[in-house]
Write an enzyme that holds these catalytic residues in place. Structure first.
Site, PDB file in Angstrom:
ATOM      1  CG  ASP A  53      -1.894   1.158   1.227  1.00 18.40           C
ATOM      2  OD1 ASP A  53      -2.479   1.408   0.158  1.00 18.40           O
ATOM      3  OD2 ASP A  53      -2.055   1.805   2.270  1.00 18.40           O
ATOM      4  CD  GLU A 370      54.749 -32.473 -13.576  1.00 20.55           C
ATOM      5  OE1 GLU A 370      55.656 -33.154 -13.073  1.00 20.55           O
ATOM      6  OE2 GLU A 370      53.989 -31.762 -12.901  1.00 20.55           O
TER       7      GLU A 370
END
Length: 454
Positions: A53, A370
């Site tokens: 409201d 690696e």
């Protein structure tokens, strides 16, 4: 579609009236009587929609809405301002505060439910994207949230055969956006499939069916997420409700108020930008979940899932699958002698050379440190060994630049090769055979390719 709705009104009778109407439609309703309480409930309960409201003592609906939209935890919740005010200034003030929609008292039940359903559809999409974004953030692949709420510069398509109205809309949007007009619905539908931020459709058009155009936009996979602002005669109540039911995101009353047009367009473009941001972050999160951040190759997770599927197909009579497992020789010496930054440069360069020496259908992956793996579908042992040796020679032939090119290192690799054999082979067995090939290559001087069979 059920949902939780927070009703905020300082008049208890109004709260109970809305609660009764919404409960009849099987919505779960929360209620409170002031803005401060509404902020607390919204943050804690996370309702799907807030009916707020405007005229409340203390903190009014405009300020409450502004604070809801400023809070990161509640800004995504659609807010509908419920007001007895029907003035232009109040509507603009509410839009500027971030309100998603308006309902004027006395409340029309049909329009209320249509607007609620429309906003719920939008919120369900936003919630799904936000949840996925949060999942990405939790695993550390989504941290940038800058610029997501920018609303200027939107690409807007105006579908309207009313030349005077369309010209007026374009003139007032052109200051901040890039609007174009299309009076032919077929052409507008095609244009809607291009990247646009908002589509404005004249639902009251005399030359084409605007409601059908909304339905067609929403039925296409390409355009269904484009925000739609429907221009409607407010006196034509059935058409207004139908536009919302078909998927219009917002309604603009005729005659068009240019300031309200600008505010609603800005809101829709901002929301579209936020949705796009979430989707882009989702795509990035998904990509990062299967990608090695350093080299850009696939990671171990992706490698494992793809290899498992390919080996299963091979075991059921599909084409054979080859695996190359490779390890950079003496990589620890690179890290120890030149630092980890230099080691990272070597890994990145190796990733580039690896990717350029395999086919488009092959999957080069970095599985850790690696160690690298290449999955090669439809490849026999002889071809796999030949490709592995080509990779080995390319790596050894040209020194790797490190430290921004100031120095170069000669790098070699050891490669093990294995190919699926029979229906009982497993991904683990295949990788183990190739890994044994790597160990054998290292034991015999490194910089070699060794194949292993079961």
């Amino acid at each position: 579609m059920t949902a939780r709705i927070l009703v905020v009104d300082d008049v208890d009778v109004n709260v109970r009236l809305l609660e009764a109407k919404l409960t009849l439609e099987y919505y779960d309703v929360l209620g409170c009587h002031d803005g401060v309480t509404a902020l607390a409930i919204a943050a804690e309960e996370q309702p799907d929609i807030i009916l707020l409201d405007v005229m409340m003592p203390g903190m009014d609906g405009f300020e409450t809405c502004r604070r809801l939209k400023a809070d990161e935890s509640t800004r995504h919740i659609p807010v509908v301002l419920v007001t007895a005010l029907d003035g232009r200034g109040d509507k603009l003030r509410g839009l500027e505060a971030g309100a998603d929609d308006f309902i004027t008292k006395p409340i029309d039940d049909l329009i209320l439910m249509a607007r609620v359903r429309s906003l719920l559809r939008l919120k369900s999409v936003m919630d799904e994207l936000r949840e996925r974004e949060e999942s990405g953030r939790r695993i550390g692949v989504d941290t940038d949230n800058g610029g997501r709420l920018r609303g200027a510069g939107g690409r807007i398509l105006v579908a309207d055969d009313n030349e005077l109205q369309a010209t007026r809309i374009v003139e007032h949007l052109a200051t901040d956006h890039r609007p174009v007009v299309e009076g032919d619905p077929a052409e507008a539908l095609i244009a809607a499939r291009s990247p646009i931020d908002l589509m404005i459709i004249n639902v009251s058009s005399s030359g084409f069916d605007g409601l059908r155009l909304i339905a067609q936009v929403r039925s296409s996979d390409v355009s269904r997420r484009v925000p739609i602002l429907a221009v409607v005669d407010p006196a034509d109540r059935p058409r207004l409700v139908k536009a919302l039911e078909l998927g219009a995101n917002d309604i603009l009353a005729k005659p068009v108020d240019t300031e309200e047009l600008a505010a609603r367009a800005r809101l829709q473009v901002r929301r579209k930008r936020y949705t796009d941001y979430l989707k882009q972050k989702l795509d990035y999160s998904l990509e990062m979940a299967v990608t090695d951040a350093l080299t850009g190759l696939h990671n171990r997770r992706y490698m494992a899932s793809q290899l498992d599927a390919m080996v299963k197909r091979a075991g059921q009579g599909g084409s054979e699958v080859a695996v190359l497992v490779m390890d950079i020789d003496h990589f620890k010496a690179v890290n120890d002698g030149f630092g980890h930054d230099a080691g990272d440069e070597v890994l990145r360069e190796f990733g580039v050379r690896l990717a350029t020496n395999v086919r488009a259908i092959d999957l080069p992956c970095r599985v850790g440190g690696e160690e690298f793996v290449v999955i090669m579908p439809g490849t026999n042992l002889e071809d796999a060994v030949r490709i592995a040796d080509r990779i080995r020679r390319d790596v050894a032939a040209t020194p790797f630049p490190i430290m921004s090119g100031a120095e170069h290192l000669t790098i070699t690799i050891s490669i093990g090769v294995a190919v699926t054999e029979g229906g009982s082979d497993s991904p683990e067995a295949l990788l183990k055979r190739a890994d044994e090939g790597v160990y054998e290559a290292k034991a015999h001087g490194r910089n070699k390719v060794i194949s292993r069979v079961a």
